[in-house]
Write a protein that holds these residues in place. Structure first.
Motif, PDB file in Angstrom:
ATOM      1  N   HIS A  20       8.883 -21.681  10.960  1.00 45.70           N
ATOM      2  CA  HIS A  20       9.898 -20.865   9.953  1.00 45.70           C
ATOM      3  C   HIS A  20       9.916 -19.586  10.678  1.00 45.70           C
ATOM      4  O   HIS A  20       9.210 -19.182  11.775  1.00 45.70           O
ATOM      5  N   MET A 180      15.146 -28.988   1.483  1.00 45.40           N
ATOM      6  CA  MET A 180      15.657 -27.668   1.958  1.00 45.40           C
ATOM      7  C   MET A 180      17.087 -27.701   1.548  1.00 45.40           C
ATOM      8  O   MET A 180      17.342 -26.633   1.034  1.00 45.40           O
ATOM      9  N   ASP A 184      16.705 -24.207  -0.754  1.00 42.87           N
ATOM     10  CA  ASP A 184      16.830 -23.168   0.132  1.00 42.87           C
ATOM     11  C   ASP A 184      17.868 -22.208  -0.115  1.00 42.87           C
ATOM     12  O   ASP A 184      18.986 -22.453   0.574  1.00 42.87           O
ATOM     13  N   LEU A 191      10.624 -21.958   1.836  1.00 43.04           N
ATOM     14  CA  LEU A 191      10.885 -21.797   0.302  1.00 43.04           C
ATOM     15  C   LEU A 191       9.964 -20.688  -0.366  1.00 43.04           C
ATOM     16  O   LEU A 191       8.595 -20.889  -0.112  1.00 43.04           O
ATOM     17  N   GLU A 195      12.295 -19.890  -5.248  1.00 44.44           N
ATOM     18  CA  GLU A 195      13.092 -20.959  -4.851  1.00 44.44           C
ATOM     19  C   GLU A 195      12.425 -22.365  -5.233  1.00 44.44           C
ATOM     20  O   GLU A 195      13.157 -23.278  -5.565  1.00 44.44           O
TER      21      GLU A 195
END
Length: 216
Positions: A20, A180, A184, A191, A195
């Protein structure tokens, strides 16, 4: 590419999958720069997933080709026995335990109870999130989400005569992609708790929707 080479390629591809974007590393550039970086990284990850899906299709075709090639080398009795084992594997795969919808509260509660070995009545979304945020950065990245999907994939791709780890991994990847896509909201491929909480309580995560198993 031979089947063993394709399996090795799948293993290598997981090593290069970025996890990420670090939201905390913003000291040297502004919010607009960060958003552009996230957008660019998301496109790269989308392309990695697209390539993975194509590789899996090619893997399955190669696997079936080699299965038939091996059958052609056998006697009639040996072919009959091998085909019986193959049919048994396909049939057992169809009758797997119930698969929870990825991202549903039911799925999270099952992981909480059966994987984390915690009391079902004590399930708490915040505690679950923190427990599975392995690097404690305040987000669930793609690897952490994928790990949560392991139990569901095992229901389909374990304990059968022809259990294939590549097919199990593809199932986990598809589940991770689905979560996702549904959860997301800012498309940064990770996340936040807000979320996650909104996602498991949303209409897209209802367990009665089931899950379309990859029957390759």
């Amino acid at each position: 590419m031979k089947l063993d080479e394709q399996r090795a390629e799948f293993a290598r591809s997981k090593e290069f999958l970025p996890q990420h974007i670090d939201h905390k590393g913003t000291e040297t550039f502004g919010q607009d720069d960060l958003e552009r970086l996230i957008k660019h990284a998301s496109k790269d990850l989308d392309e990695i997933d697209r390539q993975r899906e194509q590789q899996f299709k090619e893997y399955e075709m190669r696997k079936e080709y080699e299965r038939r090639a091996e059958l052609a080398k056998k006697t009639a009795d040996e072919r009959s026995q091998a085909e019986a084992v193959h049919r048994e594997a396909l049939e057992k795969k169809k009758h797997h335990p119930k698969v929870n919808h990825p991202g549903s509260v039911d799925q999270m509660e099952e992981v909480w109870e059966d994987v984390d070995h915690l009391e079902a009545e004590q399930f708490n979304p915040k505690a679950f999130f923190q427990l599975h945020d392995i690097n404690s950065d305040g987000f669930l990245d793609e690897a952490e989400i994928e790990a949560i999907m392991l139990k569901e994939a095992e229901k389909i791709h374990e304990n059968t005569p022809e259990a294939d780890p590549i097919e199990k991994q593809e199932e986990m990847d598809r589940m991770r992609e689905h979560v996702m896509k549904e959860f997301d909201s800012n498309n940064d491929r990770m996340l936040s708790f807000s979320e996650f909480e909104r996602g498991i309580n949303g209409t897209g995560a209802k367990n009665d929707q089931g899950w379309q198993v990859n029957d390759s």
